[in-house]
Design an enzyme around this catalytic site. Structure first.
Site, short mmCIF file in Angstrom:
data_model
loop_
_atom_site.label_atom_id
_atom_site.label_comp_id
_atom_site.label_asym_id
_atom_site.label_seq_id
_atom_site.Cartn_x
_atom_site.Cartn_y
_atom_site.Cartn_z
N LYS A 271 0.85 -1.21 0.00
CA LYS A 271 0.00 0.00 0.00
C LYS A 271 0.88 1.25 0.00
O LYS A 271 2.08 1.19 0.24
CB LYS A 271 -0.91 -0.02 1.23
CG LYS A 271 -0.19 0.00 2.56
CD LYS A 271 -1.16 -0.10 3.73
CE LYS A 271 -0.40 -0.12 5.06
NZ LYS A 271 -1.31 -0.16 6.22
N TYR B 288 15.52 29.97 8.85
CA TYR B 288 14.30 30.69 9.19
C TYR B 288 14.06 30.71 10.69
O TYR B 288 14.25 29.71 11.39
CB TYR B 288 13.09 30.03 8.52
CG TYR B 288 12.99 30.27 7.04
CD1 TYR B 288 12.89 31.56 6.52
CD2 TYR B 288 12.99 29.21 6.14
CE1 TYR B 288 12.79 31.80 5.16
CE2 TYR B 288 12.88 29.42 4.78
CZ TYR B 288 12.78 30.73 4.30
OH TYR B 288 12.69 30.93 2.95
#
Length: 368
Positions: free
Chosen positions: A35, A259
């Site tokens: 999956k 940042y």
């Protein structure tokens, strides 16, 4: 030239890990779980890595059809079953097994005339409390399925909540097995209980389990379901994420990086900029100190991960330069270790790999 970021898929490691599952559960057939695009590895790689599996299991109906188009002729199992009555004819047309976990799915099967018999997995909820019939409802669901003319074989299935921790204080695996036996007692059909944790602990659970099928997932991709490290379980990494240093800054004590200026240098240091960011699937929330390897030397992330780049400490690697090779996880750096540092699990890192990341193949221990 392409961006230097590349995910190398190790087909040989996928084959090794499947063999490891067979060693743990020698008397069981194996559903290799593919999956989420084979946990981010790609269905085309899964077909090669798990070619000797007895079947492939996933949740996406469209990908089940893709597997058939790609040449997979052995069984396929939909782990969440069908989602709409229009899916039912596909099961017969493409010989796909479906999980049945609720009364609505039984009604869909009753409503549609099947021109070819199909096999199903009837799921029992033994404590996971996601999908499945309660043990005291299970026999009635089985009887109703058995009455549908197009249903051939019914396999009994459940899912362990704590297979990595056998004596979990809230829900031990032995208790789930007891509930399963209670609900399925006297009903004909094969059994499918073990996920990766159950497979890896099969020897310890042999007195509790009778698995005709097992459903390994994360272990096939070199990750651990918990309890021990992948290396301790004898598993090999199947995905190595590599990049390169694309820039270098020499900063002074008190300078900040990235940042938010969250990281402040406590001494002069050399900082490398690496071509990988959260848009590539690397976790944005990975903190300072998350391990990376540069030119074979272990070092650490500094500053915030940005969209396309991250910054790492090169102070102890004096020969590092633009073009230095960087391993972000995989060969030499277990993905679970990176995930733990970032407060997540290896499953998420694999599955989050972005489409823009170049993918190649290579044997473990090579650069692909």
């Amino acid at each position: 030239m392409p961006r230097p970021l590349c995910a190398t898929i190790h087909i040989d490691s996928m084959q090794h890990n499947l063999d490891r599952a067979r060693t743990c559960a020698p008397h069981s057939k194996i559903w290799a779980v593919v999956k989420a695009n084979a946990y981010g590895h790609g269905l085309e790689h899964a077909l090669r890595g798990f070619a000797t599996a007895d079947g492939l299991a996933l949740i996406e109906t469209d990908n089940a059809l893709r597997l058939r188009q790609m040449g997979w002729i052995k069984p396929i199992l939909l782990l969440e079953g069908i989602f709409d009555v229009s899916d039912v004819p596909l099961l017969a047309e493409h010989n796909i097994n479906s999980t049945v976990h609720c009364i609505e799915q039984i009604r869909m099967l009753e409503y549609t005339q099947l021109y070819r018999p199909i096999d199903v997995h009837l799921k029992m909820n033994t404590g996971m409390n996601r999908l499945g019939f309660q043990p005291d409802e299970y026999a009635a669901a089985y009887k109703r399925l058995r009455a549908i003319p197009g249903i051939r074989n019914i396999t009994h299935m459940t899912h362990f909540a704590n297979a990595d921790e056998l004596e979990h204080p809230r829900l031990a695996i032995a208790e789930q097995v007891r509930r399963f036996r209670q609900g399925a007692d006297g009903l004909a059909g094969e059994r499918s209980l073990s996920n990766s944790g159950g497979v890896l602990h099969q020897a310890e659970l042999v007195g509790e389990l009778s698995n005709d099928w097992v459903r390994p997932g994360i272990m096939l991709y070199g990750g651990t379901p918990g309890g021990r490290t992948a290396l301790e379980y004898g598993l090999r990494p199947t995905m190595t994420l590599r990049s390169e240093v694309i820039g270098i800054q020499e900063i002074l004590e008190g300078d900040t990086v990235g940042y938010g200026s969250r990281f402040e240098a406590s001494a002069p240091m050399k900082v490398g900029v690496v071509a990988c960011g959260y848009a590539d699937g690397y976790p944005r929330h990975a903190p300072h100190g998350t391990p990376v390897i540069v030119d074979g030397v272990r070092t650490a992330l500094v500053g915030r991960v940005s969209m396309d780049m991250m910054t790492v400490d090169l102070t102890a690697i004096p020969n590092a330069r633009v073009g230095s090779k960087v391993t972000l996880w995989g060969d030499g750096l277990p993905i679970d270790e990176v995930a733990q540092a970032a407060g997540t699990i290896g499953y998420e890192l694999m599955c989050a790999l972005a489409q823009r990341v170049r993918v190649c193949e290579g044997r473990l221990g090579t650069n692909g």
